[in-house]
Write a protein that holds these residues in place. Structure first.
Motif, PDB file in Angstrom:
ATOM      1  N   ALA A   1       0.821  -1.211   0.000  1.00 47.59           N
ATOM      2  CA  ALA A   1       0.000   0.000   0.000  1.00 47.59           C
ATOM      3  C   ALA A   1       0.851   1.255   0.000  1.00 47.59           C
ATOM      4  N   VAL A   2       1.922   1.261   0.795  1.00 49.21           N
ATOM      5  CA  VAL A   2       2.710   2.485   0.943  1.00 49.21           C
ATOM      6  C   VAL A   2       3.634   2.728  -0.247  1.00 49.21           C
ATOM      7  N   THR A   3       3.851   1.704  -1.080  1.00 47.81           N
ATOM      8  CA  THR A   3       4.664   1.893  -2.290  1.00 47.81           C
ATOM      9  C   THR A   3       3.802   2.118  -3.523  1.00 47.81           C
ATOM     10  N   GLY A   4       2.559   1.653  -3.516  1.00 47.63           N
ATOM     11  CA  GLY A   4       1.624   1.948  -4.582  1.00 47.63           C
ATOM     12  C   GLY A   4       2.085   1.593  -5.981  1.00 47.63           C
ATOM     13  N   GLY A   5       2.798   0.478  -6.124  1.00 46.37           N
ATOM     14  CA  GLY A   5       3.257   0.057  -7.438  1.00 46.37           C
ATOM     15  C   GLY A   5       4.536   0.724  -7.894  1.00 46.37           C
ATOM     16  N   HIS A   6       5.173   1.512  -7.025  1.00 47.56           N
ATOM     17  CA  HIS A   6       6.397   2.231  -7.394  1.00 47.56           C
ATOM     18  C   HIS A   6       7.645   1.581  -6.815  1.00 47.56           C
ATOM     19  N   ALA A   7       7.577   0.289  -6.506  1.00 49.42           N
ATOM     20  CA  ALA A   7       8.721  -0.407  -5.907  1.00 49.42           C
ATOM     21  C   ALA A   7       8.797  -1.825  -6.436  1.00 49.42           C
ATOM     22  N   SER A   8       9.956  -2.432  -6.241  1.00 45.55           N
ATOM     23  CA  SER A   8      10.120  -3.864  -6.491  1.00 45.55           C
ATOM     24  C   SER A   8       9.879  -4.575  -5.171  1.00 45.55           C
ATOM     25  N   LEU A   9       8.841  -5.413  -5.110  1.00 44.40           N
ATOM     26  CA  LEU A   9       8.516  -6.147  -3.893  1.00 44.40           C
ATOM     27  C   LEU A   9       8.898  -7.608  -4.080  1.00 44.40           C
ATOM     28  N   VAL A  10       9.698  -8.129  -3.157  1.00 39.45           N
ATOM     29  CA  VAL A  10      10.175  -9.502  -3.257  1.00 39.45           C
ATOM     30  C   VAL A  10       9.588 -10.324  -2.120  1.00 39.45           C
ATOM     31  N   PRO A  11       9.548 -11.649  -2.275  1.00 38.23           N
ATOM     32  CA  PRO A  11       9.027 -12.489  -1.181  1.00 38.23           C
ATOM     33  C   PRO A  11       9.817 -12.281   0.103  1.00 38.23           C
ATOM     34  N   THR A  12       9.101 -12.161   1.190  1.00 32.28           N
ATOM     35  CA  THR A  12       9.730 -11.883   2.484  1.00 32.28           C
ATOM     36  C   THR A  12      10.717 -12.977   2.875  1.00 32.28           C
ATOM     37  N   GLY A  13      11.929 -12.570   3.205  1.00 30.73           N
ATOM     38  CA  GLY A  13      12.957 -13.497   3.654  1.00 30.73           C
ATOM     39  C   GLY A  13      13.684 -14.226   2.544  1.00 30.73           C
ATOM     40  N   ASP A  14      13.356 -13.957   1.288  1.00 25.64           N
ATOM     41  CA  ASP A  14      13.990 -14.637   0.148  1.00 25.64           C
ATOM     42  C   ASP A  14      15.218 -13.835  -0.279  1.00 25.64           C
ATOM     43  N   VAL A  15      16.376 -14.206   0.225  1.00 23.10           N
ATOM     44  CA  VAL A  15      17.603 -13.466  -0.043  1.00 23.10           C
ATOM     45  C   VAL A  15      17.986 -13.542  -1.517  1.00 23.10           C
ATOM     46  N   ASP A  16      17.767 -14.687  -2.153  1.00 25.39           N
ATOM     47  CA  ASP A  16      18.098 -14.819  -3.575  1.00 25.39           C
ATOM     48  C   ASP A  16      17.262 -13.853  -4.414  1.00 25.39           C
ATOM     49  N   ALA A  17      15.961 -13.764  -4.113  1.00 26.68           N
ATOM     50  CA  ALA A  17      15.097 -12.839  -4.844  1.00 26.68           C
ATOM     51  C   ALA A  17      15.506 -11.391  -4.579  1.00 26.68           C
ATOM     52  N   LEU A  18      15.892 -11.116  -3.353  1.00 29.56           N
ATOM     53  CA  LEU A  18      16.361  -9.776  -3.004  1.00 29.56           C
ATOM     54  C   LEU A  18      17.621  -9.430  -3.794  1.00 29.56           C
ATOM     55  N   ALA A  19      18.530 -10.381  -3.898  1.00 29.75           N
ATOM     56  CA  ALA A  19      19.767 -10.155  -4.651  1.00 29.75           C
ATOM     57  C   ALA A  19      19.465  -9.908  -6.125  1.00 29.75           C
ATOM     58  N   ARG A  20      18.518 -10.657  -6.683  1.00 26.19           N
ATOM     59  CA  ARG A  20      18.162 -10.455  -8.096  1.00 26.19           C
ATOM     60  C   ARG A  20      17.563  -9.068  -8.315  1.00 26.19           C
ATOM     61  N   ALA A  21      16.679  -8.654  -7.409  1.00 28.38           N
ATOM     62  CA  ALA A  21      16.071  -7.331  -7.534  1.00 28.38           C
ATOM     63  C   ALA A  21      17.121  -6.233  -7.406  1.00 28.38           C
ATOM     64  N   LEU A  22      18.043  -6.425  -6.490  1.00 31.27           N
ATOM     65  CA  LEU A  22      19.101  -5.446  -6.278  1.00 31.27           C
ATOM     66  C   LEU A  22      20.010  -5.354  -7.504  1.00 31.27           C
ATOM     67  N   ALA A  23      20.385  -6.506  -8.056  1.00 30.91           N
ATOM     68  CA  ALA A  23      21.230  -6.520  -9.255  1.00 30.91           C
ATOM     69  C   ALA A  23      20.516  -5.862 -10.434  1.00 30.91           C
ATOM     70  N   ALA A  24      19.206  -6.120 -10.557  1.00 28.46           N
ATOM     71  CA  ALA A  24      18.438  -5.537 -11.667  1.00 28.46           C
ATOM     72  C   ALA A  24      18.363  -4.023 -11.551  1.00 28.46           C
ATOM     73  N   ASP A  25      18.137  -3.513 -10.338  1.00 30.33           N
ATOM     74  CA  ASP A  25      18.047  -2.063 -10.166  1.00 30.33           C
ATOM     75  C   ASP A  25      19.400  -1.395 -10.352  1.00 30.33           C
ATOM     76  N   ILE A  26      20.455  -2.041  -9.886  1.00 24.68           N
ATOM     77  CA  ILE A  26      21.797  -1.484 -10.094  1.00 24.68           C
ATOM     78  C   ILE A  26      22.097  -1.389 -11.584  1.00 24.68           C
ATOM     79  N   ALA A  27      21.778  -2.445 -12.322  1.00 24.98           N
ATOM     80  CA  ALA A  27      22.003  -2.429 -13.776  1.00 24.98           C
ATOM     81  C   ALA A  27      21.170  -1.331 -14.439  1.00 24.98           C
TER      82      ALA A  27
END
Length: 373
Positions: free
Chosen positions: A298-324
């Motif tokens: 709700a507080v991001t309103g579609g303006h963020a990348s939301l990953v499954p809670t506690g999924d470090v691999d998914a977090l790393a992928r999202a982080l790598a994608a945004d850095i790129a």
């Protein structure tokens, strides 16, 4: 109108305390006679009636003569037990900020969380509840507390216009930011694990800087030590391709500068009743990565990348994608899909939390509640 504001503490670098300070100034600005009762107050410009025992409030003349008594609640504090004994004729209102679930807290905090959920039952004595979010209202209803309630978000200041650009466009260093207590529920351990993956998978041309703004007093000492160690270990392991800076209890202007400069804001949080730092990051034009739980959708309103809670691999992928993405020429251009478009869309979204708008909604709600009869 006489108003009593009540909470255990009103300190710096704390979202509940900031909300109390906002309401104190809004009510005084509207011409009301306001007194804050708390054990400790460090908020600038807020005059506090410092108290020890519950009787210091219960027998105080201002409290006894109040037209409105407004409690804030997010964790157990003794003064919240005054709610059932508010003088007859005064409106009883609670600003409910949610309670972090026990399984997300360190074992040393479990007893306090249990007491908090038991004490939450006091809200049944209120005439009305102001909830920061729909998630918080759902928590009340799940606890079978049927008190009348209104969802009223917290106020979050934003710059008068979108941030025009980021320093990375000039020096090539992608800046990452984390703002929050260093506790397990905020996920700093997941951020560090994901960063190690990203550094292992990217080339020598990728240069990063991580700025961590943390409330030291409210942080877990073990996680604080982990972050301090990372400030030395990550640059060494990555061959100097990253800098990690820990800003303990940074003043507001320093935090604002960090967010203004940051390309990506990362908060792998596991529970939020509202989450002011996410709104601040969006207002500053950051790409935002968070976890898909509680109030973050709700507080991001579609303006963020939301990953499954506690999924470090998914977090790393999202982080790598945004850095790129933020390193790509298309992001730095003025065209569609670039930084300028993102910053403007995010800035427009967060205007719903502007202090002027929330102030008026709060004053209107208070006026309605006091004059219900």
């Amino acid at each position: 109108m006489k108003v009593s504001l009540i909470h255990g503490v009103c300190v710096r670098h704390d979202a509940i305390s900031n909300a109390i300070a906002d309401q104190y100034h809004w009510l005084r600005g509207a011409g009301h006679d306001v007194r804050l009762y708390a054990h400790v107050c460090h908020q600038p410009g807020v005059a506090c009636h410092a108290v020890g025992a519950l009787s210091d409030v219960a027998f105080d003349a201002h409290f006894q003569q109040s037209d409105l008594v407004l409690f804030h609640f997010g964790i157990y504090y003794a003064l919240f037990n005054l709610l059932p004994v508010v003088p007859r004729g005064a409106r009883r209102v609670v600003a409910f900020h949610n309670i972090t679930p026990k399984h997300l807290m360190a074992p040393a905090q479990h007893e306090t969380i249990d007491r908090s959920f038991r004490q939450m039952a006091n809200i049944a004595f209120a005439d009305h509840v102001l909830c920061d979010s729909g998630i918080n209202l759902g928590v009340l209803r799940a606890a079978r507390i049927g008190t009348a309630a209104t969802v009223l978000p917290l106020a979050v200041a934003s710059p008068p216009a979108p941030v025009p650009d980021k320093p990375s466009a000039r020096d090539g260093i992608v800046r990452l930011a984390f703002v929050g207590r260093l506790v397990g529920s905020k996920g700093p351990q997941d951020l560090l694990a994901a960063l190690r993956q990203v550094l292992a998978q990217t080339g020598p041309d990728v240069r990063l800087a991580l700025d961590v703004v943390a409330n030291i007093a409210f942080s877990d000492p073990a996680l604080l030590d982990m972050m301090r160690a990372a400030a030395t270990d990550l640059p060494r392991v990555a061959g100097g391709r990253i800098v990690v800076r820990l800003h303990g209890d940074a003043p507001e202007d320093a935090k604002e500068r960090i967010l203004r400069d940051a390309d990506v804001f990362v908060l792998p949080t596991r529970h939020e009743g509202f989450c002011v730092p996410i709104v601040e990051a969006l207002a500053a034009g950051c790409k935002v990565i968070a976890c898909d739980n509680s109030n973050t959708p709700a507080v991001t309103g579609g303006h963020a990348s939301l990953v499954p809670t506690g999924d470090v691999d998914a977090l790393a992928r999202a982080l790598a994608a945004d850095i790129a993405q933020v390193r790509a020429p298309a992001w730095r251009s003025a065209g569609a899909g670039g930084y300028g478009e993102h910053a403007l869309d995010a800035w427009r979204f967060v205007q719903q939390f502007s202090p002027a708008l929330i102030r008026q909604r709060f004053i209107d709600a208070v006026g309605t509640l006091v004059n219900l009869d």
